[in-house]
Design a protein around this motif. Structure first.
Motif, mmCIF file in Angstrom:
data_model
loop_
_atom_site.group_PDB
_atom_site.id
_atom_site.type_symbol
_atom_site.label_atom_id
_atom_site.label_comp_id
_atom_site.label_asym_id
_atom_site.label_seq_id
_atom_site.Cartn_x
_atom_site.Cartn_y
_atom_site.Cartn_z
ATOM 1 N N LYS A 167 1.099 -1.290 -0.022
ATOM 2 C CA LYS A 167 -0.013 -0.122 0.355
ATOM 3 C C LYS A 167 0.900 1.582 0.050
ATOM 4 O O LYS A 167 0.176 2.012 -0.912
ATOM 5 N N ARG A 168 1.533 1.144 0.885
ATOM 6 C CA ARG A 168 2.985 2.319 0.348
ATOM 7 C C ARG A 168 3.853 2.169 0.263
ATOM 8 O O ARG A 168 4.975 3.055 -0.901
ATOM 9 N N GLY A 169 3.744 1.234 -1.260
ATOM 10 C CA GLY A 169 5.047 1.368 -2.433
ATOM 11 C C GLY A 169 5.926 0.908 -2.862
ATOM 12 O O GLY A 169 5.944 1.048 -3.860
ATOM 13 N N VAL A 170 6.226 -0.345 -2.036
ATOM 14 C CA VAL A 170 6.564 -0.537 -2.043
ATOM 15 C C VAL A 170 7.131 -2.173 -2.720
ATOM 16 O O VAL A 170 6.017 -2.919 -2.506
ATOM 17 N N ASP A 171 8.257 -2.015 -2.940
ATOM 18 C CA ASP A 171 8.464 -3.823 -4.316
ATOM 19 C C ASP A 171 8.277 -5.169 -3.635
ATOM 20 O O ASP A 171 9.573 -5.198 -3.392
ATOM 21 N N MET A 172 7.170 -5.597 -2.832
ATOM 22 C CA MET A 172 7.629 -6.741 -2.191
ATOM 23 C C MET A 172 8.392 -7.709 -3.311
ATOM 24 O O MET A 172 8.766 -8.155 -2.409
ATOM 25 N N GLU A 173 7.969 -7.712 -4.406
ATOM 26 C CA GLU A 173 8.074 -8.915 -4.879
ATOM 27 C C GLU A 173 10.272 -8.827 -5.156
ATOM 28 O O GLU A 173 10.542 -9.985 -4.784
ATOM 29 N N ARG A 174 10.354 -7.572 -4.885
ATOM 30 C CA ARG A 174 11.424 -6.983 -5.363
ATOM 31 C C ARG A 174 12.740 -7.511 -3.804
ATOM 32 O O ARG A 174 13.233 -8.528 -3.773
ATOM 33 N N ILE A 175 11.666 -6.931 -3.136
ATOM 34 C CA ILE A 175 12.268 -7.176 -1.598
ATOM 35 C C ILE A 175 12.361 -8.402 -0.702
ATOM 36 O O ILE A 175 13.367 -9.529 -0.282
ATOM 37 N N MET A 176 10.902 -9.572 -1.772
ATOM 38 C CA MET A 176 11.523 -11.099 -0.673
ATOM 39 C C MET A 176 11.999 -11.961 -1.893
ATOM 40 O O MET A 176 12.072 -13.449 -1.245
ATOM 41 N N SER A 177 13.617 -11.074 -3.097
ATOM 42 C CA SER A 177 13.336 -12.039 -4.034
ATOM 43 C C SER A 177 14.700 -12.692 -3.491
ATOM 44 O O SER A 177 15.281 -11.581 -2.483
ATOM 45 N N GLY A 178 15.885 -13.460 -4.049
ATOM 46 C CA GLY A 178 17.074 -13.688 -3.956
ATOM 47 C C GLY A 178 17.915 -12.315 -4.309
ATOM 48 O O GLY A 178 18.831 -12.170 -4.366
ATOM 49 N N LYS A 179 17.148 -10.714 -5.056
ATOM 50 C CA LYS A 179 18.231 -10.329 -5.199
ATOM 51 C C LYS A 179 18.185 -9.075 -4.298
ATOM 52 O O LYS A 179 19.486 -8.125 -4.498
ATOM 53 N N VAL A 180 17.701 -9.415 -3.382
ATOM 54 C CA VAL A 180 17.503 -8.406 -2.028
ATOM 55 C C VAL A 180 18.351 -8.758 -0.731
ATOM 56 O O VAL A 180 17.648 -9.880 -0.547
ATOM 57 N N ALA A 181 19.518 -8.694 -0.121
ATOM 58 C CA ALA A 181 19.802 -8.887 0.939
ATOM 59 C C ALA A 181 19.515 -9.104 2.521
ATOM 60 O O ALA A 181 19.907 -9.615 2.759
ATOM 61 N N SER A 182 19.475 -7.953 2.412
ATOM 62 C CA SER A 182 19.406 -6.623 3.339
ATOM 63 C C SER A 182 17.813 -7.618 3.917
ATOM 64 O O SER A 182 16.966 -7.471 3.209
ATOM 65 N N ILE A 183 17.586 -7.327 5.599
ATOM 66 C CA ILE A 183 16.395 -8.036 6.164
ATOM 67 C C ILE A 183 15.485 -6.743 6.722
ATOM 68 O O ILE A 183 15.106 -6.663 8.312
ATOM 69 N N VAL A 184 16.584 -5.730 6.773
ATOM 70 C CA VAL A 184 16.457 -4.494 7.580
ATOM 71 C C VAL A 184 16.365 -3.099 7.613
ATOM 72 O O VAL A 184 16.332 -3.729 5.700
#
Length: 136
Positions: free
Chosen positions: A119-136
């Motif tokens: 809802k806030r515009g965050v690309d969750m597919e990218r965040i939850m993918s294997g391309k993003v290392a940070s969890i913070v």
């Protein structure tokens, strides 16, 4: 002797896992010393090895009990001591950090925060993918 801190679905009511706690390791070493000394009649010579979180716990144990470690030697592998440095280490960010974070993200993120982030515009597919290392 392996000290495993996972619960494997066992109900635990006290002494839950905390990476900074070293009293369980100390208690284990005290019991081992007592048993081995009773069995052999000699002061035992114990060495310890820790890997990953075990390496961090072992290093912490040696710091806490440096005056009386009950160990003749210790070695740790892959224990991270400078997480900020590792966050900025581009090679590891692109290789193993993304791999390790992938399952962690899927195991700790529930549906409600994901929907709120969308809802806030965050690309969750990218965040939850294997391309993003940070969890913070």
């Amino acid at each position: 002797v392996l000290i495993a801190r996972g619960t494997m679905d066992t109900q635990v009511n006290k002494n839950l896992f905390h990476g900074a706690r070293v009293t369980d390791l100390r208690q284990t070493l005290e019991v081992m010393h007592s048993c081995l000394e009773t069995a052999s009649g000699q002061k035992p010579k114990l060495f310890a090895a820790g890997y990953s979180m075990g390496g961090i716990i072992l290093a912490n144990y040696c710091g806490h009990y440096s005056q009386d470690p009950l160990l003749r030697g210790a070695i740790h592998f892959s224990g991270v001591h400078d997480a900020v440095f590792n966050m900025n280490f581009k090679y590891s960010e692109k290789t193993w950090q993304a791999y390790l974070a992938y399952n962690l993200k899927w195991s700790i993120v529930s549906a409600a925060p994901v929907e709120e982030a969308r809802k806030r515009g965050v690309d969750m597919e990218r965040i939850m993918s294997g391309k993003v290392a940070s969890i913070v």
